[in-house]
Motif scaffolding. Sequence first.
Motif, PDB file in Angstrom:
ATOM      1  N   ALA A   1      27.043  68.757  42.888  1.00 14.83           N
ATOM      2  CA  ALA A   1      28.471  69.284  43.522  1.00 14.83           C
ATOM      3  C   ALA A   1      27.862  69.566  44.609  1.00 14.83           C
ATOM      4  CB  ALA A   1      26.974  70.929  43.787  1.00 14.83           C
ATOM      5  N   LEU A   2      28.884  70.160  45.792  1.00 14.58           N
ATOM      6  CA  LEU A   2      29.311  69.300  46.695  1.00 14.58           C
ATOM      7  C   LEU A   2      30.026  70.605  47.843  1.00 14.58           C
ATOM      8  CD1 LEU A   2      31.000  67.284  48.656  1.00 14.58           C
ATOM      9  CD2 LEU A   2      33.087  67.840  47.886  1.00 14.58           C
ATOM     10  N   MET A   3      29.122  70.957  48.682  1.00 11.67           N
ATOM     11  CA  MET A   3      29.161  71.805  49.974  1.00 11.67           C
ATOM     12  C   MET A   3      29.928  70.385  51.449  1.00 11.67           C
ATOM     13  SD  MET A   3      28.311  72.775  52.749  1.00 11.67           S
ATOM     14  CE  MET A   3      28.467  74.756  53.420  1.00 11.67           C
ATOM     15  N   ILE A   4      30.709  71.569  51.624  1.00 15.09           N
ATOM     16  CA  ILE A   4      31.775  70.965  52.985  1.00 15.09           C
ATOM     17  C   ILE A   4      31.583  71.687  53.860  1.00 15.09           C
ATOM     18  CG2 ILE A   4      33.838  69.967  53.537  1.00 15.09           C
ATOM     19  CD1 ILE A   4      33.993  69.285  50.805  1.00 15.09           C
ATOM     20  N   GLY A   5      30.602  71.884  55.121  1.00 17.08           N
ATOM     21  CA  GLY A   5      30.863  73.137  56.059  1.00 17.08           C
ATOM     22  C   GLY A   5      31.445  73.084  56.875  1.00 17.08           C
ATOM     23  N   ALA A   6      31.455  73.716  57.961  1.00 15.04           N
ATOM     24  CA  ALA A   6      32.620  74.088  58.773  1.00 15.04           C
ATOM     25  C   ALA A   6      32.246  73.657  60.318  1.00 15.04           C
ATOM     26  CB  ALA A   6      32.896  75.562  59.090  1.00 15.04           C
ATOM     27  N   GLY A   7      31.379  72.577  60.060  1.00 12.13           N
ATOM     28  CA  GLY A   7      31.514  71.685  61.487  1.00 12.13           C
ATOM     29  C   GLY A   7      32.004  70.980  61.901  1.00 12.13           C
ATOM     30  N   LEU A   8      32.977  69.705  60.483  1.00 10.62           N
ATOM     31  CA  LEU A   8      33.701  68.796  61.159  1.00 10.62           C
ATOM     32  C   LEU A   8      35.182  69.260  61.319  1.00 10.62           C
ATOM     33  CD1 LEU A   8      33.917  65.523  60.679  1.00 10.62           C
ATOM     34  CD2 LEU A   8      35.001  66.098  58.337  1.00 10.62           C
ATOM     35  N   PRO A   9      35.517  69.014  62.315  1.00  6.26           N
ATOM     36  CA  PRO A   9      36.546  69.480  63.205  1.00  6.26           C
ATOM     37  C   PRO A   9      37.640  69.656  62.582  1.00  6.26           C
ATOM     38  CG  PRO A   9      34.516  68.177  64.512  1.00  6.26           C
ATOM     39  CD  PRO A   9      34.250  67.856  63.781  1.00  6.26           C
ATOM     40  N   GLU A  10      38.667  69.840  62.581  1.00  5.17           N
ATOM     41  CA  GLU A  10      40.146  68.922  62.589  1.00  5.17           C
ATOM     42  C   GLU A  10      40.454  67.914  62.943  1.00  5.17           C
ATOM     43  OE1 GLU A  10      41.824  73.870  61.097  1.00  5.17           O
ATOM     44  OE2 GLU A  10      42.066  72.439  63.124  1.00  5.17           O
ATOM     45  N   GLY A  11      40.480  67.497  63.676  1.00  4.76           N
ATOM     46  CA  GLY A  11      40.759  66.420  64.760  1.00  4.76           C
ATOM     47  C   GLY A  11      40.454  65.182  64.083  1.00  4.76           C
ATOM     48  N   TYR A  12      40.050  64.951  62.524  1.00  5.83           N
ATOM     49  CA  TYR A  12      39.513  64.264  61.744  1.00  5.83           C
ATOM     50  C   TYR A  12      39.993  64.224  60.471  1.00  5.83           C
ATOM     51  CZ  TYR A  12      35.257  62.841  64.685  1.00  5.83           C
ATOM     52  OH  TYR A  12      34.763  62.906  66.819  1.00  5.83           O
ATOM     53  N   ALA A  13      41.338  64.624  60.404  1.00  6.92           N
ATOM     54  CA  ALA A  13      42.261  64.659  59.413  1.00  6.92           C
ATOM     55  C   ALA A  13      42.914  63.187  58.951  1.00  6.92           C
ATOM     56  CB  ALA A  13      43.621  65.748  59.561  1.00  6.92           C
ATOM     57  N   GLU A  14      42.917  62.389  59.967  1.00  5.01           N
ATOM     58  CA  GLU A  14      43.455  61.174  59.381  1.00  5.01           C
ATOM     59  C   GLU A  14      41.884  60.301  58.955  1.00  5.01           C
ATOM     60  OE1 GLU A  14      45.433  57.464  61.501  1.00  5.01           O
ATOM     61  OE2 GLU A  14      45.263  58.786  62.343  1.00  5.01           O
ATOM     62  N   GLU A  15      41.059  59.946  58.985  1.00  4.68           N
ATOM     63  CA  GLU A  15      40.079  59.654  58.382  1.00  4.68           C
ATOM     64  C   GLU A  15      39.550  60.007  57.382  1.00  4.68           C
ATOM     65  OE1 GLU A  15      39.218  59.232  63.124  1.00  4.68           O
ATOM     66  OE2 GLU A  15      39.805  60.667  61.564  1.00  4.68           O
ATOM     67  N   LEU A  16      39.891  61.572  56.995  1.00  4.00           N
ATOM     68  CA  LEU A  16      39.354  62.512  55.792  1.00  4.00           C
ATOM     69  C   LEU A  16      40.662  61.594  54.958  1.00  4.00           C
ATOM     70  CD1 LEU A  16      38.826  66.017  56.756  1.00  4.00           C
ATOM     71  CD2 LEU A  16      36.779  63.761  55.903  1.00  4.00           C
ATOM     72  N   SER A  17      41.891  61.232  55.045  1.00  3.99           N
ATOM     73  CA  SER A  17      42.787  60.903  54.593  1.00  3.99           C
ATOM     74  C   SER A  17      43.070  59.161  53.956  1.00  3.99           C
ATOM     75  CB  SER A  17      44.606  61.582  54.822  1.00  3.99           C
ATOM     76  OG  SER A  17      45.394  60.842  53.865  1.00  3.99           O
ATOM     77  N   ALA A  18      42.650  58.614  54.716  1.00  7.44           N
ATOM     78  CA  ALA A  18      42.409  57.418  54.754  1.00  7.44           C
ATOM     79  C   ALA A  18      41.328  57.064  53.736  1.00  7.44           C
ATOM     80  CB  ALA A  18      41.969  56.432  55.946  1.00  7.44           C
ATOM     81  N   ASN A  19      40.277  58.457  53.235  1.00  8.64           N
ATOM     82  CA  ASN A  19      39.253  57.716  52.905  1.00  8.64           C
ATOM     83  C   ASN A  19      39.275  57.660  51.217  1.00  8.64           C
ATOM     84  OD1 ASN A  19      36.533  56.652  51.557  1.00  8.64           O
ATOM     85  ND2 ASN A  19      35.653  58.269  52.432  1.00  8.64           N
ATOM     86  N   ARG A  20      40.278  57.233  50.539  1.00  7.91           N
ATOM     87  CA  ARG A  20      40.877  57.350  49.791  1.00  7.91           C
ATOM     88  C   ARG A  20      40.288  57.532  48.379  1.00  7.91           C
ATOM     89  NH1 ARG A  20      43.745  61.008  50.539  1.00  7.91           N
ATOM     90  NH2 ARG A  20      45.254  60.182  48.118  1.00  7.91           N
ATOM     91  N   ARG A  21      39.560  56.902  48.519  1.00 12.11           N
ATOM     92  CA  ARG A  21      38.260  56.362  47.121  1.00 12.11           C
ATOM     93  C   ARG A  21      37.084  57.482  46.546  1.00 12.11           C
ATOM     94  NH1 ARG A  21      38.305  51.486  44.927  1.00 12.11           N
ATOM     95  NH2 ARG A  21      39.002  50.447  46.047  1.00 12.11           N
TER      96      ARG A  21
END
Length: 481
Positions: A279-299
């Motif tokens: 299972a995976l839990m992603i909390g609300a603390g990560l800012p939206e300004g890191y969208a580019e880094e999230l996208s770049a982590n394709r694996r």
Amino acid sequence: MGLLAAAAGRGVPAAGFKVGPDHTDAAYLGLAAGRPGRNLDPRLVGSQRIAPLFAHGAAGSHFAVVEGAMGLFDSLTGQPEIDGTAAVAAALRAPVLLVVDVAAMGHSLAALVHGFRMFDEMVHLGGVILNRVASPRHEEMLRTALDDIGMPVLGALRRGDLPAVLPARAQGPVPVAHRTVEAVRAVRRLGEAVGSALDLDRIMALANTAPALPSPAWSPADGLDPAEIPVQRPVIALAGGPGAPYTYVETAELLTAAGADVVVVDPLRDEALPPGTRALMIGAGLPEGYAEELSANRRLCAAVAQLAHEGAPIVAEGIGLPWLTRDFDGRPMCGVLDATATTGTQTVAGYREATAPSTSPLAPAGARITGYKQHRAIVAPRAGQIPAWTWSGGNPEGFVWRQVHASQLGLHWAGAPEIARRLVAAALPGHPQQPPAAQAPTVPITPPAPSPLPAQQQSPPPTGDPNEATLSLSAVDLQNQ
């Protein structure tokens, strides 16, 4: 931060707390104290849990600092008697140390402080810190004014005494989660500045005047039937870093007590989920300004999409929802949900009284809970065929698809401990799952946009919900909040 860092520098075990839902301040308080920073939010957990949660988080410490939100008698909701700093101080029976900006004040400071002292008889104003003092003569005049009303001055800071060394507010708790040199050095320098300007001995003596709390400490095992704890503990991945999770600290404690092995996964750096993740839990603390880094982590995007396709439970809050969509501002994301996200022009912020319209790994149908939103991302469609939440006066939001529950509403699980137990149960082998989709997700490692899972019933892309309160905030406003 400076108070906690100064105490820790003396070898005094300290604990830090933040009034309200702010993940960033709590993370930095934890970095300063050397133990997890925690939030005390009556709206999210209920006023009856404030003292027990404080006792739990302060266990083993000799000195605890609760940082307020806004002014002493203010609140985010306009109901300070319920969720303001003064209400939390009264619930803890903790003395208040009032920090006053005295840059343009003289003897009128005494009238101001006297008004604060007399405003609420349930709040004990124990001392004042003078901030932005202009000169030694100015400080002497202010101390004389407060001495006339019998109010102790426990420290004075000159203009510029506190160095502007903290990482940018837009980075949220990420510098703490990653234990960056910049964040660690900033806290150390603030501790040095405060330690030299404030009377720490008298401040700690004031803290020692707080009476013992009448209620027992909160425990993540409260109300848990030992027979419900699984023999084989499922691995649940929790988004965060080695320095802090991107959610409230109690989330991991509740999951562990419920029988899970909680392993942190860094969505910005890790390219794979922890081995055996169920299972995976992603909390609300990560800012939206890191969208580019999230996208770049394709694996990692591919691994998350595969986890969802296999029917494993995924709970996503805040930016976790845009991360699960096809794309965010044109950048490919995980492709789990047939939706897109764009950055809006206004910040949506505020509490929501939410109702679960259907059963999911997070909550049974009809369950009600209070959460907090702070985001600019606009997701289209706003909700799937099965929304995550509904609330009065606003449109449904979020997605429930198979074992995925995703929305931009952040929850404090200490207010509803059964959430952790439900997630652990859903992660166990053999747990009933929704029927498999007709098509598997395809999330390439290379930049092209991923193919989404089967389309859900769509609604026209929103241009902003007229029923939802919006708040335009500058960086300075967020810092003050």
